[in-house]
Scaffold this motif. Sequence first.
Motif, PDB file in Angstrom:
ATOM      1  N   ILE A   6      13.645  -2.164  91.133  1.00 19.72           N
ATOM      2  CA  ILE A   6      13.175  -3.635  90.820  1.00 19.72           C
ATOM      3  C   ILE A   6      12.608  -3.411  89.395  1.00 19.72           C
ATOM      4  O   ILE A   6      12.907  -5.175  89.002  1.00 19.72           O
ATOM      5  CB  ILE A   6      11.348  -3.230  91.622  1.00 19.72           C
ATOM      6  CG1 ILE A   6      12.452  -3.610  93.360  1.00 19.72           C
ATOM      7  CG2 ILE A   6      11.212  -4.671  91.573  1.00 19.72           C
ATOM      8  CD1 ILE A   6      11.673  -3.307  94.271  1.00 19.72           C
ATOM      9  N   ILE A 134      19.794  -0.314  96.581  1.00 16.48           N
ATOM     10  CA  ILE A 134      17.935  -0.902  96.553  1.00 16.48           C
ATOM     11  C   ILE A 134      18.704  -2.846  96.811  1.00 16.48           C
ATOM     12  O   ILE A 134      18.416  -3.730  96.735  1.00 16.48           O
ATOM     13  CB  ILE A 134      17.918  -1.070  94.923  1.00 16.48           C
ATOM     14  CG1 ILE A 134      18.735  -0.904  93.840  1.00 16.48           C
ATOM     15  CG2 ILE A 134      16.945   0.375  94.518  1.00 16.48           C
ATOM     16  CD1 ILE A 134      18.196  -1.596  92.949  1.00 16.48           C
ATOM     17  N   THR A 137      17.210  -4.819  99.053  1.00 17.07           N
ATOM     18  CA  THR A 137      16.350  -5.552  98.493  1.00 17.07           C
ATOM     19  C   THR A 137      16.492  -6.402  97.574  1.00 17.07           C
ATOM     20  O   THR A 137      15.423  -7.726  98.086  1.00 17.07           O
ATOM     21  CB  THR A 137      15.419  -4.348  97.348  1.00 17.07           C
ATOM     22  OG1 THR A 137      14.845  -2.827  98.741  1.00 17.07           O
ATOM     23  CG2 THR A 137      13.908  -4.668  97.477  1.00 17.07           C
ATOM     24  N   SER A 265      10.238  -8.367 102.149  1.00 17.56           N
ATOM     25  CA  SER A 265       9.898  -6.893 102.202  1.00 17.56           C
ATOM     26  C   SER A 265      10.613  -6.477 103.210  1.00 17.56           C
ATOM     27  O   SER A 265      10.457  -4.892 102.857  1.00 17.56           O
ATOM     28  CB  SER A 265       8.414  -6.982 102.875  1.00 17.56           C
ATOM     29  OG  SER A 265       8.350  -8.205 104.243  1.00 17.56           O
ATOM     30  N   GLY A 267      14.217  -6.300 103.203  1.00 16.09           N
ATOM     31  CA  GLY A 267      15.088  -5.260 102.530  1.00 16.09           C
ATOM     32  C   GLY A 267      14.783  -3.929 102.272  1.00 16.09           C
ATOM     33  O   GLY A 267      15.430  -3.705 102.013  1.00 16.09           O
ATOM     34  N   TRP A 268      13.326  -4.060 101.464  1.00 12.90           N
ATOM     35  CA  TRP A 268      13.135  -2.501 100.717  1.00 12.90           C
ATOM     36  C   TRP A 268      13.269  -1.575 102.316  1.00 12.90           C
ATOM     37  O   TRP A 268      13.089  -0.022 101.726  1.00 12.90           O
ATOM     38  CB  TRP A 268      11.440  -2.058 100.371  1.00 12.90           C
ATOM     39  CG  TRP A 268      10.981  -1.535 100.571  1.00 12.90           C
ATOM     40  CD1 TRP A 268      11.194  -0.898  98.555  1.00 12.90           C
ATOM     41  CD2 TRP A 268       9.866  -0.764 101.034  1.00 12.90           C
ATOM     42  NE1 TRP A 268      10.232  -0.197  98.689  1.00 12.90           N
ATOM     43  CE2 TRP A 268       9.647   0.373 100.038  1.00 12.90           C
ATOM     44  CE3 TRP A 268       9.227  -1.221 102.350  1.00 12.90           C
ATOM     45  CZ2 TRP A 268       8.679   1.706 100.640  1.00 12.90           C
ATOM     46  CZ3 TRP A 268       8.138   0.217 102.774  1.00 12.90           C
ATOM     47  CH2 TRP A 268       8.314   1.186 101.963  1.00 12.90           C
ATOM     48  N   ASP A 271      16.437  -0.875 102.967  1.00 11.90           N
ATOM     49  CA  ASP A 271      16.919   0.377 101.809  1.00 11.90           C
ATOM     50  C   ASP A 271      16.292   1.466 102.722  1.00 11.90           C
ATOM     51  O   ASP A 271      16.852   2.881 102.021  1.00 11.90           O
ATOM     52  CB  ASP A 271      16.506  -0.208 101.093  1.00 11.90           C
ATOM     53  CG  ASP A 271      17.345  -1.055  99.895  1.00 11.90           C
ATOM     54  OD1 ASP A 271      18.388  -1.182 100.766  1.00 11.90           O
ATOM     55  OD2 ASP A 271      16.699  -1.975  99.020  1.00 11.90           O
ATOM     56  N   LYS A 272      15.432   1.719 102.683  1.00 10.18           N
ATOM     57  CA  LYS A 272      13.927   2.991 103.047  1.00 10.18           C
ATOM     58  C   LYS A 272      14.594   3.757 104.325  1.00 10.18           C
ATOM     59  O   LYS A 272      14.957   5.392 104.446  1.00 10.18           O
ATOM     60  CB  LYS A 272      12.892   2.879 103.203  1.00 10.18           C
ATOM     61  CG  LYS A 272      12.259   3.929 103.269  1.00 10.18           C
ATOM     62  CD  LYS A 272      10.379   3.605 102.771  1.00 10.18           C
ATOM     63  CE  LYS A 272       9.644   4.669 102.676  1.00 10.18           C
ATOM     64  NZ  LYS A 272      10.271   5.944 101.786  1.00 10.18           N
TER      65      LYS A 272
END
Length: 402
Positions: A6, A134, A137, A265, A267-268, A271-272
């Motif tokens: 980021i 990522i 995100t 939020s 998107g993160w 990815d996680k």
Amino acid sequence: MKINNIKDFFSSKIVWLFLTGTFFMMLNMSMAYMIIPVYLVSTGASVAQVGMSTAFYSIVAVILRIFLGPVADNKGRRFSMLASTVAFLIGTIFIWLAPSFGWHLAARAIQAISLALFMSTGSSVISDLAEEKILSTFMGIYRALLGLGFMIGPIFSLAMIEISYDAMFLANILISIIAFILLYQVQETCKYHKTNDSKNLFKDYKGLLGDRRLRKYYYLTIMLAGGYGTVMANATNYLNSLDTDLSASFFIFLLMSSGMVASMSVGWLIDKFSIKNIIIPAITLAVIGMLGMSTISWMGNIAVVAVGILFGIGNNSAVICAVSGVDSFTSKKLKATSFSIQESSIDGGNAIGNFIFGWVALLLGYANAFIVLGIIMAIGCFLLIFDSDKAKVKIDIKKNRK
């Protein structure tokens, strides 16, 4: 070299130029959807002509996207973005100066060229810039920016109208020029240009639409867009017919704001935790929100707030999942083409959802129509999600990214 964190994303000059230029483009495109009808009424156009103008703009954009969506794959992202800004600038000038409704429609067709070119190109740029780990995100941040532009654009244009319509058009022309200057400085992000051949074009479309995994996300996008477009188009009339203290404009603001927060939020989270773990809760919230629209008639203000938040978060989160899914299963050489199919799915879903809702509302009333559409959304979305593929996802993603 792709961005993998980021910090580098927000410190990248290319990213800032692209995002800022995109924001200015969204200010103008929101004007094309929401403010041009207001301008037409001021010129003495009939209700039928206003509806024809909006429908013509959307339909032409969908048709042109078949041929113009892949331009970003063939000629590059930069070419497509700049052509889009020029087309919108010319279209805006022609609408301003149009001596008749026929000329107005011709100008709307030019604006439709801009819409057909830009939306899928923007998603492709993000896909080019961000590492896979990522990507969701950054895609969420990008989609949130689109929402912000669409929310601020009409407010800005209406403020200009308070001065005069000439001031509005001059402001939008200036915004187009600023967008062009910003996007002109964005370096080409695509290194996988294809040959521009009509035979290859339809072969590419056939391949993308024939991929069961991609088709699932295209269909899901249609379902989600049908719900969101219906709520946005009918919330004002529905809420104005009820005895609530909170206005329709407050509801729409809450819906869009919560959606933007969710986009930034979720998107993160994707990815996680992966799309699979996020999409089911997201769709569940969206369906609850759609069904909850029917409760506003007897729950009042509490339902207005709850539905605005739940539907905004759920629908936008599910859309980010769908966008990430399309990106995951699309080869690098066909990113813009695949995203153009998804953008057309949004337009198509919007039209289908409003068509179904209109007829059901005519027969059963607004509240029951929201229930029916919510049930359709639930059945359609969950059937798509639980339609499992035998192929291993990780292997498929690796194969398709070659």
